[in-house]
Design a protein around this motif. Structure first.
Motif, short mmCIF file in Angstrom:
data_model
loop_
_atom_site.label_atom_id
_atom_site.label_comp_id
_atom_site.label_asym_id
_atom_site.label_seq_id
_atom_site.Cartn_x
_atom_site.Cartn_y
_atom_site.Cartn_z
N SER A 34 0.82 -1.22 0.00
CA SER A 34 0.00 0.00 0.00
C SER A 34 0.85 1.26 0.00
N LEU A 35 2.15 1.13 0.24
CA LEU A 35 3.05 2.30 0.27
C LEU A 35 3.68 2.59 -1.09
N ILE A 36 3.44 1.72 -2.08
CA ILE A 36 3.87 2.01 -3.45
C ILE A 36 2.89 3.03 -4.03
N ARG A 37 3.42 4.08 -4.61
CA ARG A 37 2.58 5.18 -5.10
C ARG A 37 2.26 4.97 -6.59
N PHE A 38 1.39 4.00 -6.84
CA PHE A 38 1.04 3.65 -8.21
C PHE A 38 0.53 4.85 -9.01
N PRO A 39 -0.25 5.78 -8.42
CA PRO A 39 -0.73 6.92 -9.21
C PRO A 39 0.38 7.81 -9.76
N LEU A 40 1.61 7.70 -9.24
CA LEU A 40 2.72 8.50 -9.77
C LEU A 40 3.30 7.92 -11.06
N MET A 41 2.95 6.68 -11.38
CA MET A 41 3.46 6.06 -12.61
C MET A 41 2.71 6.61 -13.82
N THR A 42 3.33 6.52 -14.99
CA THR A 42 2.59 6.76 -16.22
C THR A 42 1.73 5.53 -16.49
N ILE A 43 0.73 5.68 -17.33
CA ILE A 43 -0.13 4.53 -17.64
C ILE A 43 0.68 3.44 -18.33
N GLU A 44 1.70 3.84 -19.10
CA GLU A 44 2.55 2.85 -19.79
C GLU A 44 3.38 2.07 -18.77
N GLU A 45 3.94 2.77 -17.78
CA GLU A 45 4.73 2.10 -16.74
C GLU A 45 3.86 1.14 -15.94
N PHE A 46 2.65 1.58 -15.62
CA PHE A 46 1.75 0.72 -14.84
C PHE A 46 1.35 -0.52 -15.65
N ALA A 47 1.05 -0.32 -16.94
CA ALA A 47 0.62 -1.44 -17.78
C ALA A 47 1.73 -2.46 -17.96
N ALA A 48 2.98 -1.98 -18.10
CA ALA A 48 4.10 -2.88 -18.37
C ALA A 48 4.58 -3.62 -17.12
N GLY A 49 4.31 -3.07 -15.93
CA GLY A 49 4.83 -3.66 -14.71
C GLY A 49 3.76 -4.16 -13.75
N PRO A 50 3.26 -3.29 -12.87
CA PRO A 50 2.32 -3.72 -11.83
C PRO A 50 1.07 -4.42 -12.35
N ALA A 51 0.52 -3.94 -13.47
CA ALA A 51 -0.72 -4.53 -13.99
C ALA A 51 -0.54 -5.99 -14.37
N GLN A 52 0.69 -6.39 -14.73
CA GLN A 52 0.97 -7.77 -15.14
C GLN A 52 1.71 -8.57 -14.07
N SER A 53 1.91 -7.96 -12.91
CA SER A 53 2.74 -8.62 -11.89
C SER A 53 2.01 -9.73 -11.15
N GLY A 54 0.67 -9.69 -11.16
CA GLY A 54 -0.11 -10.67 -10.41
C GLY A 54 -0.20 -10.36 -8.93
N ILE A 55 0.46 -9.29 -8.48
CA ILE A 55 0.45 -8.95 -7.05
C ILE A 55 -0.78 -8.14 -6.69
N LEU A 56 -1.28 -7.35 -7.64
CA LEU A 56 -2.50 -6.57 -7.42
C LEU A 56 -3.72 -7.40 -7.83
N SER A 57 -4.82 -7.17 -7.14
CA SER A 57 -6.06 -7.86 -7.51
C SER A 57 -6.60 -7.27 -8.81
N ASP A 58 -7.47 -8.02 -9.48
CA ASP A 58 -8.07 -7.52 -10.73
C ASP A 58 -8.81 -6.22 -10.49
N ARG A 59 -9.51 -6.11 -9.37
CA ARG A 59 -10.25 -4.89 -9.06
C ARG A 59 -9.31 -3.70 -8.89
N GLU A 60 -8.17 -3.92 -8.21
CA GLU A 60 -7.20 -2.83 -8.03
C GLU A 60 -6.62 -2.39 -9.37
N VAL A 61 -6.34 -3.34 -10.25
CA VAL A 61 -5.79 -3.01 -11.57
C VAL A 61 -6.79 -2.17 -12.36
N VAL A 62 -8.07 -2.59 -12.34
CA VAL A 62 -9.11 -1.84 -13.07
C VAL A 62 -9.25 -0.44 -12.50
N ASN A 63 -9.30 -0.31 -11.17
CA ASN A 63 -9.47 1.00 -10.55
C ASN A 63 -8.30 1.94 -10.89
#
Length: 368
Positions: free
Chosen positions: A159-188
């Motif tokens: 929860s201390l990772i500041r995902f909103p500071l990433m660009t949408i490209e950075e988020f899509a290439a990393g956290p969104a595909q990491s499997g660590i976030l839930s599907d709902r968190e990725v969508v939000n």
């Protein structure tokens, strides 16, 4: 556990060490013995010897051993050393998290670092380092290195990772595909990047600022009036500053018609080079008052003295409040830093009407 012989040798070493120091005020400390010596000084309450150890560690502190020494400083309750380690991590974050010692830290130390506003690293790279730590922690706990177990060992650190500071490209290439976030968190989070009004996400969106100091702000208007309209043209104001700072956002006026959501693009442009130094497509909610509302950049933008910059905001929404009786020069005084002097100039060309005297972009939020 030490065997009987090793325990005896260790006790003899302690006695010799303390006796030599107490009688001669001299002690030989090296990289291999310093932590044992510090433990000894703590255990037998010899503060002068403890100070020698801390001084040795401080002199040998580098980015590649900062996390290892931070763990030890927290273990031995050495706040001065811990503070110096954190300062080193702030200044050389990428080098520090790339060192082997990073993946060996405990979860509390990891959280203490992730909570800091002063790390100098892109959030996407910080996330990659945290994933490496989670994999190492799974192995320490003898857990299979699965998505679920990495999420489990991270706990509140995630929860201390500041995902909103990433660009949408950075988020899509990393956290969104990491499997660590839930599907709902990725969508939000994808919705947070792409739509307005933005859905609430349980992650911090405050920029990390690599410059030390407190957050400050200046407001260039002395009075607030009603009805400033928007037709797709940007509001712009030029400015110079007398010292090096980092701009993290603007304060903007909101609607005169009650609670409203605005869509906005904010930019800082190097005026002479006509180069965009930072921008953010975002939004903000206002409550209908004449207050200003914070709109932040994803990362701090370094501003150099005497260079001319343009602050730019392009709003989509209903008529808003606006500022009048604008000041050409605004000085921010701080008890702990030199004065910060902003000088404003009208911005020629395609402008929605903002000038020195009146308009939008009343507030600049910065770190000294």
């Amino acid at each position: 556990m030490l065997d009987c012989t090793s325990r005896c040798v260790f006790i003899i070493y302690i006695c010799i060490l303390i006796s030599r120091f107490l009688y001669s005020d001299e002690v030989q400390i090296g990289p291999e013995t310093v932590m044992t010596t510090l433990y000894t000084a703590k255990k037998y309450a010899v503060p002068a010897l403890e100070a020698h150890c801390v001084d040795f560690l401080t002199k040998h502190l580098r980015a590649d051993n900062a996390f290892m020494l931070l763990t030890q400083a927290r273990l031995f309750d050495e706040p001065q050393l811990a503070s110096l380690c954190l300062d080193t991590i702030d200044k050389s974050t990428m080098d520090a998290i790339s060192a082997e010692g990073f993946t060996d830290i405990d979860i509390d130390t990891l959280c203490a670092v992730l909570e800091r506003d002063t790390l100098s690293i892109r959030e996407s790279r910080l996330f990659g380092a945290v994933v490496r730590w989670a994999e190492a922690e799974c192995q320490r706990q003898q857990l299979p290195v699965t998505f679920g177990n990495k999420q489990k060992v991270l706990g509140r650190a995630l929860s201390l990772i500041r995902f909103p500071l990433m660009t949408i490209e950075e988020f899509a290439a990393g956290p969104a595909q990491s499997g660590i976030l839930s599907d709902r968190e990725v969508v939000n989070l994808f919705l947070h990047f792409t739509v307005n009004p933005k859905p609430k996400v349980d992650y911090i969106d405050r920029p990390r600022c690599c410059l030390r100091g407190k957050e400050c702000s200046i407001n260039r208007f002395q009075q607030v009036e009603s009805r400033w309209g928007y037709s797709g043209t940007s509001d712009r104001i030029r400015f110079t500053v007398n010292r090096r700072i980092s701009i993290v956002g603007f304060g903007l006026y909101g609607s005169i018609h009650g609670p409203t959501d605005y869509q906005v693009n904010i930019q800082i442009i190097d005026y002479e080079k006509n180069q965009t130094l930072g921008q953010n497509d975002t939004g903000f909610s206002c409550d209908g008052t004449a207050s200003t509302f914070r709109v932040m950049f994803k990362e701090p933008i370094e501003i150099l003295p005497t260079v001319c910059y343009t602050a730019c905001a392009t709003l989509k929404g209903p008529d808003s409040h606006y500022g009048t009786k604008g000041l050409k020069k605004v000085i921010h005084e701080s008890p702990t830093a030199s004065k910060t002097c902003f000088v404003f100039y009208s911005s020629p060309g395609n402008n929605n009407g903002t000038s020195i005297e009146d308009g939008q972009i009343p507030e600049i939020i910065f770190y000294t």
